[in-house]
Design an enzyme around this catalytic site. Structure first.
Site, PDB file in Angstrom:
ATOM      1  N   SER A 147      45.260  34.192  41.466  1.00 49.19           N
ATOM      2  CA  SER A 147      46.096  34.832  40.436  1.00 49.19           C
ATOM      3  C   SER A 147      46.340  36.298  40.785  1.00 49.19           C
ATOM      4  O   SER A 147      47.434  36.825  40.574  1.00 49.19           O
ATOM      5  CB  SER A 147      45.442  34.725  39.052  1.00 49.19           C
ATOM      6  N   ASP A 205      39.798  41.871  41.180  1.00 42.32           N
ATOM      7  CA  ASP A 205      40.546  40.962  42.064  1.00 42.32           C
ATOM      8  C   ASP A 205      41.851  41.602  42.540  1.00 42.32           C
ATOM      9  O   ASP A 205      42.197  41.539  43.726  1.00 42.32           O
ATOM     10  CB  ASP A 205      40.863  39.640  41.348  1.00 42.32           C
TER      11      ASP A 205
HETATM   12  N1  LIG Z   1      50.720  30.514  44.510  1.00 38.47           N
HETATM   13  C1  LIG Z   1      50.847  30.627  43.192  1.00 38.47           C
HETATM   14  N2  LIG Z   1      52.048  30.399  42.608  1.00 38.47           N
HETATM   15  C2  LIG Z   1      52.180  30.537  41.278  1.00 38.47           C
HETATM   16  N3  LIG Z   1      51.172  30.847  40.435  1.00 38.47           N
HETATM   17  C3  LIG Z   1      49.980  31.070  40.951  1.00 38.47           C
HETATM   18  C4  LIG Z   1      49.745  30.969  42.351  1.00 38.47           C
HETATM   19  N4  LIG Z   1      48.440  31.236  42.567  1.00 38.47           N
HETATM   20  C5  LIG Z   1      47.895  31.483  41.351  1.00 38.47           C
HETATM   21  N5  LIG Z   1      48.798  31.388  40.373  1.00 38.47           N
HETATM   22  C6  LIG Z   1      48.561  31.580  38.922  1.00 38.47           C
HETATM   23  O1  LIG Z   1      47.182  31.844  38.743  1.00 38.47           O
HETATM   24  C7  LIG Z   1      46.533  30.774  37.994  1.00 38.47           C
HETATM   25  C8  LIG Z   1      45.136  30.558  38.493  1.00 38.47           C
HETATM   26  O2  LIG Z   1      44.412  31.719  38.205  1.00 38.47           O
HETATM   27  P1  LIG Z   1      42.867  31.765  37.905  1.00 38.47           P
HETATM   28  O3  LIG Z   1      42.554  33.179  37.657  1.00 38.47           O
HETATM   29  O4  LIG Z   1      42.496  30.770  36.868  1.00 38.47           O
HETATM   30  O5  LIG Z   1      42.205  31.291  39.282  1.00 38.47           O
HETATM   31  P2  LIG Z   1      41.929  32.122  40.614  1.00 38.47           P
HETATM   32  O6  LIG Z   1      42.585  33.452  40.513  1.00 38.47           O
HETATM   33  O7  LIG Z   1      42.298  31.257  41.757  1.00 38.47           O
HETATM   34  O8  LIG Z   1      40.344  32.275  40.588  1.00 38.47           O
HETATM   35  P3  LIG Z   1      39.452  33.600  40.234  1.00 38.47           P
HETATM   36  O9  LIG Z   1      40.168  34.326  39.152  1.00 38.47           O
HETATM   37  O10 LIG Z   1      38.151  33.033  39.753  1.00 38.47           O
HETATM   38  O11 LIG Z   1      39.316  34.321  41.514  1.00 38.47           O
HETATM   39  C9  LIG Z   1      47.470  29.602  38.197  1.00 38.47           C
HETATM   40  O12 LIG Z   1      47.315  28.620  37.165  1.00 38.47           O
HETATM   41  C10 LIG Z   1      48.828  30.295  38.139  1.00 38.47           C
HETATM   42  O13 LIG Z   1      49.169  30.646  36.804  1.00 38.47           O
HETATM   43  C1  LIG Z   2      35.100  36.265  36.571  1.00 34.84           C
HETATM   44  C2  LIG Z   2      35.691  37.560  37.109  1.00 34.84           C
HETATM   45  O1  LIG Z   2      34.646  38.550  37.091  1.00 34.84           O
HETATM   46  C3  LIG Z   2      36.117  37.435  38.555  1.00 34.84           C
HETATM   47  C4  LIG Z   2      37.162  36.392  38.814  1.00 34.84           C
HETATM   48  O2  LIG Z   2      37.459  36.408  40.194  1.00 34.84           O
HETATM   49  C5  LIG Z   2      36.822  37.993  36.212  1.00 34.84           C
HETATM   50  C6  LIG Z   2      37.271  39.427  36.427  1.00 34.84           C
HETATM   51  O3  LIG Z   2      36.523  40.240  37.005  1.00 34.84           O
HETATM   52  O4  LIG Z   2      38.394  39.738  35.998  1.00 34.84           O
HETATM   53 MG   LIG Z   3      42.187  34.801  38.952  1.00 31.86          MG
END
Ligand SMILES: Nc1ncnc2c1ncn2[C@@H]1O[C@H](COP(=O)(O)OP(=O)(O)OP(=O)(O)O)[C@@H](O)[C@H]1O
Ligand SMILES: C[C@@](O)(CCO)CC(=O)[O-]
Ligand SMILES: [Mg+2]
Length: 397
Positions: A147, A205
């Site tokens: 994300s 992030d």
């Molecule tokens: N390549 C992409 N294209 C479009 N949307 C995306 C893409 N990658 C991520 N997203 C958006 O981010 C969401 C996932 O975000 P989420 O924060 O739940 O997971 P993450 O960022 O992979 O993991 P984390 O936050 O734990 O590192 C997806 O459901 C979508 O809304």
């Molecule tokens: C779970 C969390 O600590 C990391 C997600 O990659 C959320 C954040 O820092 O925004």
């Molecule tokens: Mg995320």
């Protein structure tokens, strides 16, 4: 209409220590990954805005006149990235015909686009027609910062198209970085995108997606860790889907319900990150096997804390058990609840042990690979700097 196309990319990340605790004002240590998200915007059909996001199977197109009606009344200025308020997000949801279920995090990418697009162009009162395509090498929603990589790309490409940050053509085959001042602005707007996708992000992030490398993050303060040792890390994706937004909200509820129990847990994660940072600095001066033993213990201790916080998952327990049977230490990374875990490989780990561990984890139905960390932050690309595969995907929209 946009003047020209703009192609950008941003890396995913691995959190070594401090996930969740960082949302509550504690230290986190994070490093960028060699897996990236690529985003291209180009002049679109007159009077239309189209977005193509194949990773989440989302393809939408809107008429410009209807988008004009959504322009915010106030113009806070580009330098003051404005926090999305609930009423604005609701209006955008209704406009895009999206439900309000917490579970469907895919729709949040659409909202993040609409919010940043409308806000960045609000001041000029002129919305450009454009077509956007995004493609990521990162698994979506698996703890590797997909994300944030998406939000950073969105912010960089839209700010560049608006002329708010440098947008000169990049020489064929080359990539370019932005100045620190431009990176600050990219990061500010990416943070707003993360607010829409995560609810209450710490900002760690998007900081890694923007600046890349290794960093220490505490309450918005970013300290690059310039001299870190080369760590070998195995990444395992349990492929159990989860949403960071839901997991972060769950931890907040637990803290509210059991403050006397949960606050000491957060207090105790902070020194885990600080001790890890101290060891990494010592290793940069001369790594010893004892340093690795301490890193392994810190991984185990943190994993237990994360379980207490309710962000573990049986699939992650299994990862820890399988790797430990080979003498390797693992913890979840990112928001947990499934998704990915990291396993530290040490200089005394035999390559046959690594191969056997990878095979056993694959036999569990997981994806598992040795990763490389410390990739550059957000980049501006010439089309010919992209691999054929990425170019082909972006060109198909
Ligand atoms: N390549 C992409 N294209 C479009 N949307 C995306 C893409 N990658 C991520 N997203 C958006 O981010 C969401 C996932 O975000 P989420 O924060 O739940 O997971 P993450 O960022 O992979 O993991 P984390 O936050 O734990 O590192 C997806 O459901 C979508 O809304
Ligand atoms: C779970 C969390 O600590 C990391 C997600 O990659 C959320 C954040 O820092 O925004
Ligand atoms: Mg995320």
């Amino acid at each position: 209409m946009l003047a020209r196309e703009c192609i950008v990319s941003a890396p995913g990340k691995v959190i070594l220590h401090g996930e969740h605790a960082v949302v509550h004002g504690k230290v986190a240590l994070a490093v960028s990954l060699n897996l990236r998200t690529y985003l291209r915007i180009q002049p679109g059909a007159a009077g239309r805005v189209s977005i193509n996001m194949p990773n989440i199977d989302t393809f939408l197109s809107w008429d410009m006149s209807s988008l004009h009606a959504l322009l915010p009344a106030s113009r806070a200025g580009l330098q003051n990235a404005v926090e999305p308020d609930a009423a604005v997000v609701l209006k955008l949801r209704e406009y895009a015909g999206l439900g309000d279920g917490l579970e469907d995090t895919r729709s949040l990418a659409v909202l993040a686009f609409l919010y940043i697009y409308l806000s960045v162009f609000a001041e000029s009162r002129e919305l450009p027609s454009l077509t956007m395509a995004v493609w990521s090498e990162l698994p979506t929603g698996a703890g590797l910062g997909s994300s944030a990589a998406f939000s950073v790309c969105l912010s960089a490409a839209l700010l560049a198209s608006r002329g708010a940050i440098a947008c000169s053509a990049v020489e064929a085959g080359q990539t370019a970085r932005w100045s620190d001042e431009d990176l600050e602005l990219i990061n500010k707007w990416a943070f707003q995108g993360e607010k829409i996708i995560h609810g209450n992000p710490s900002g760690v992030d998007n900081a890694v997606g923007t600046w890349g490398g290794a960093l220490r993050y505490l309450s918005g303060k970013i300290k690059p860790l310039s001299s870190t040792p080369v760590l070998r890390i195995l990444l395992t994706n349990t492929r159990v889907p989860r949403s960071t937004k839901v997991l972060v909200a769950g931890v907040r509820d637990k803290i509210t319900k059991f403050p006397a129990i949960m606050n000491p847990v957060l207090e105790s994660i902070d020194p885990i990150s600080c001790e890890c940072e101290r060891i990494l600095m010592a290793m940069a001066r001369g790594p010893e096997i004892q340093h690795y033993r301490v890193l392994e213990e810190l991984i185990d201790i943190n994993q237990h804390h994360l379980n207490v916080m309710g962000v573990g998952h049986p699939s992650l327990d299994r990862l820890c058990q399988v790797s430990l049977a080979h003498g390797l230490h693992s913890k979840l990374t990112g928001a947990g609840g499934g998704g990915c875990g990291i396993t530290l490989l040490t200089p005394d780990t035999d390559s046959s042990v690594v191969e056997r561990s990878i095979q056993e984890l694959k036999d569990c139905g997981y994806d598992c690979w040795e990763t490389s960390i410390g990739a550059p932050g957000v980049l501006h690309h010439s089309p010919s700097s992209l691999t054929e595969d990425v170019l082909k995907i972006l060109n198909s929209y």
